[in-house]
Design a protein around this motif. Structure first.
Motif, PDB file in Angstrom:
ATOM      1  N   TRP A  48      -1.501   0.412 -15.614  1.00 28.09           N
ATOM      2  CA  TRP A  48      -1.855   1.479 -14.713  1.00 28.09           C
ATOM      3  C   TRP A  48      -1.987   0.834 -13.381  1.00 28.09           C
ATOM      4  O   TRP A  48      -1.169   1.171 -12.253  1.00 28.09           O
ATOM      5  CB  TRP A  48      -3.076   2.370 -14.909  1.00 28.09           C
ATOM      6  CG  TRP A  48      -3.237   3.286 -14.130  1.00 28.09           C
ATOM      7  CD1 TRP A  48      -2.897   4.358 -13.633  1.00 28.09           C
ATOM      8  CD2 TRP A  48      -4.457   3.372 -13.157  1.00 28.09           C
ATOM      9  NE1 TRP A  48      -3.561   5.079 -12.681  1.00 28.09           N
ATOM     10  CE2 TRP A  48      -4.483   4.382 -12.292  1.00 28.09           C
ATOM     11  CE3 TRP A  48      -5.583   2.052 -13.021  1.00 28.09           C
ATOM     12  CZ2 TRP A  48      -5.812   4.445 -11.336  1.00 28.09           C
ATOM     13  CZ3 TRP A  48      -6.669   2.358 -12.001  1.00 28.09           C
ATOM     14  CH2 TRP A  48      -6.533   3.449 -11.233  1.00 28.09           C
ATOM     15  N   GLU A  49      -2.763  -0.091 -13.202  1.00 28.89           N
ATOM     16  CA  GLU A  49      -2.944  -0.941 -11.760  1.00 28.89           C
ATOM     17  C   GLU A  49      -1.710  -1.505 -11.519  1.00 28.89           C
ATOM     18  O   GLU A  49      -1.162  -1.407 -10.211  1.00 28.89           O
ATOM     19  CB  GLU A  49      -4.182  -1.840 -12.110  1.00 28.89           C
ATOM     20  CG  GLU A  49      -5.446  -1.142 -12.260  1.00 28.89           C
ATOM     21  CD  GLU A  49      -6.322  -2.624 -12.574  1.00 28.89           C
ATOM     22  OE1 GLU A  49      -7.626  -2.217 -12.366  1.00 28.89           O
ATOM     23  OE2 GLU A  49      -5.981  -3.505 -12.933  1.00 28.89           O
ATOM     24  N   ARG A  52       0.792   1.340 -10.174  1.00 24.55           N
ATOM     25  CA  ARG A  52       0.274   1.674  -8.843  1.00 24.55           C
ATOM     26  C   ARG A  52       0.457   0.930  -7.575  1.00 24.55           C
ATOM     27  O   ARG A  52       0.937   1.360  -6.386  1.00 24.55           O
ATOM     28  CB  ARG A  52      -1.191   2.252  -8.844  1.00 24.55           C
ATOM     29  CG  ARG A  52      -1.380   3.165  -9.869  1.00 24.55           C
ATOM     30  CD  ARG A  52      -3.157   3.525  -9.802  1.00 24.55           C
ATOM     31  NE  ARG A  52      -3.624   4.068  -8.642  1.00 24.55           N
ATOM     32  CZ  ARG A  52      -4.447   3.320  -7.792  1.00 24.55           C
ATOM     33  NH1 ARG A  52      -4.725   2.154  -8.010  1.00 24.55           N
ATOM     34  NH2 ARG A  52      -4.854   3.847  -6.584  1.00 24.55           N
ATOM     35  N   ARG A  56       4.043   3.633  -5.809  1.00 24.59           N
ATOM     36  CA  ARG A  56       3.364   4.774  -5.946  1.00 24.59           C
ATOM     37  C   ARG A  56       3.915   5.999  -6.333  1.00 24.59           C
ATOM     38  O   ARG A  56       3.094   7.043  -6.813  1.00 24.59           O
ATOM     39  CB  ARG A  56       2.733   4.949  -4.268  1.00 24.59           C
ATOM     40  CG  ARG A  56       1.550   3.850  -3.790  1.00 24.59           C
ATOM     41  CD  ARG A  56       0.321   4.105  -4.624  1.00 24.59           C
ATOM     42  NE  ARG A  56      -0.689   3.047  -4.041  1.00 24.59           N
ATOM     43  CZ  ARG A  56      -2.074   3.250  -4.320  1.00 24.59           C
ATOM     44  NH1 ARG A  56      -2.448   4.302  -5.119  1.00 24.59           N
ATOM     45  NH2 ARG A  56      -2.728   2.252  -3.936  1.00 24.59           N
ATOM     46  N   THR A  57       5.161   6.122  -6.243  1.00 24.19           N
ATOM     47  CA  THR A  57       5.864   7.180  -6.755  1.00 24.19           C
ATOM     48  C   THR A  57       5.993   7.396  -8.326  1.00 24.19           C
ATOM     49  O   THR A  57       6.300   8.535  -8.630  1.00 24.19           O
ATOM     50  CB  THR A  57       7.050   7.538  -6.124  1.00 24.19           C
ATOM     51  OG1 THR A  57       8.140   6.618  -6.523  1.00 24.19           O
ATOM     52  CG2 THR A  57       6.926   7.374  -4.666  1.00 24.19           C
ATOM     53  N   ALA A  60       2.129   6.437 -13.021  1.00 26.29           N
ATOM     54  CA  ALA A  60       1.350   5.545 -13.602  1.00 26.29           C
ATOM     55  C   ALA A  60       0.524   5.630 -14.715  1.00 26.29           C
ATOM     56  O   ALA A  60       0.458   4.880 -15.935  1.00 26.29           O
ATOM     57  CB  ALA A  60       0.497   4.806 -12.375  1.00 26.29           C
ATOM     58  N   SER A 223      -6.087  -5.222  -7.133  1.00 22.21           N
ATOM     59  CA  SER A 223      -5.266  -4.283  -7.962  1.00 22.21           C
ATOM     60  C   SER A 223      -5.915  -2.776  -7.964  1.00 22.21           C
ATOM     61  O   SER A 223      -5.094  -1.921  -8.300  1.00 22.21           O
ATOM     62  CB  SER A 223      -4.987  -4.986  -9.444  1.00 22.21           C
ATOM     63  OG  SER A 223      -6.381  -5.045 -10.115  1.00 22.21           O
ATOM     64  N   SER A 224      -7.045  -2.733  -7.813  1.00 23.48           N
ATOM     65  CA  SER A 224      -7.806  -1.497  -7.793  1.00 23.48           C
ATOM     66  C   SER A 224      -9.009  -1.738  -7.437  1.00 23.48           C
ATOM     67  O   SER A 224      -9.462  -2.955  -6.970  1.00 23.48           O
ATOM     68  CB  SER A 224      -7.763  -0.469  -9.255  1.00 23.48           C
ATOM     69  OG  SER A 224      -8.669  -1.118 -10.205  1.00 23.48           O
TER      70      SER A 224
END
Length: 262
Positions: A48-49, A52, A56-57, A60, A223-224
């Motif tokens: 998921w990270e 993203r 971003r489109t 994720a 990454s997040s």
């Protein structure tokens, strides 16, 4: 003020790192379904990270859930049946990204192989050697962090990882050598475990550098923001990713544990 800036993340980093390490080692010790669930969740979050960061489109969440589900099924199947499942999310996700597809494919494949392979290593070698692997990665990171800030000096690859120094890099190898020596003394493995530990440390650092290169390419710092002081799970487990994949690729070649009858 300048000195304080160098260490202002230390308390938060150590605290969160200790909690993550404790949870991880506890799950490794329990093994079985508990450890499998840990690897599935971590792999899913890292995918998921990754998505993203890269696009971003892209969906994720959907890609991450699909990857985690494939890994969950794969971990309860014989390896021959599991392999196609580990590749399926790579193909599915590849079609959903509008850019940086090759980076997604390579990293997602490595993430899922590492997640699956860690369970294989846990079954084959038991808690003791999984703890060795984890300690090599942890000590590499800790020695590198403190040596880099205390000693400083030439940067390893400033364009990609501005904070990583040669002093920290070599200190990670030294720390890994101590871990290998300790385990060689405690177990029936030979002293070949020392250079093997150094190689695992190097692979861990390459995992860190590879992730740093991705972040630099897409223009993000972390990454997040899931782990205060560390960033995301990808930031925390990039070293384990590199170390696990390297051990999976080489353990048959070196007869791991080296010289051990068990």
């Amino acid at each position: 003020m300048r000195q304080g800036g160098r260490w202002d993340d230390l308390g938060e980093r150590l605290g969160v790192g200790a909690v993550v390490a404790a949870i991880g080692l506890a799950c490794v010790w329990v093994g079985g379904v508990v450890f499998s669930l840990l690897t599935i969740v971590i792999a899913g979050v890292i995918v998921w990270e990754l998505v993203r960061m890269l696009d971003r489109t892209a969906p994720a969440g959907v890609i991450a859930i699909g990857s985690a589900a494939a890994l969950a099924v794969a971990e309860f199947l014989p390896p021959g049946y599991a392999l196609p499942l580990l590749l399926a999310p790579v193909f599915a996700g590849f079609s959903q990204l509008a850019q940086r597809r090759a980076t997604f494919a390579i990293f997602t494949l490595l993430i899922l192989i590492a997640g699956f392979g860690l369970n294989v290593l846990r079954v084959d070698f038991g808690f003791l050697w999984m703890m060795w692997l984890a300690l090599v990665v942890i000590v590499t990171d800790v020695f590198g962090y403190f040596a880099g800030r205390f000693i400083g000096g030439p940067k390893f690859w400033p364009r990609v990882s501005p904070k990583k120094t040669w002093a920290g890099t070599v200190a990670g190898w030294v720390g890994a050598a101590f871990v290998g020596g300790g385990f060689a003394w405690y177990t029936d493995a030979t002293t070949q475990l020392v250079p093997v530990s150094i190689a695992i440390s190097m692979a861990s650092q390459m995992g860190d550098i590879a992730e740093s290169a991705v972040k630099r390419r897409v223009g993000v710092k972390d990454s997040s923001s899931l782990l205060p002081g560390h960033g995301g799970l990808f930031d925390r487990f990039d070293g384990m990713l590199g170390a696990a994949v390297f051990l999976l690729l080489t353990e048959q070649l070196i007869g791991f544990p080296p010289g051990s009858a068990g």
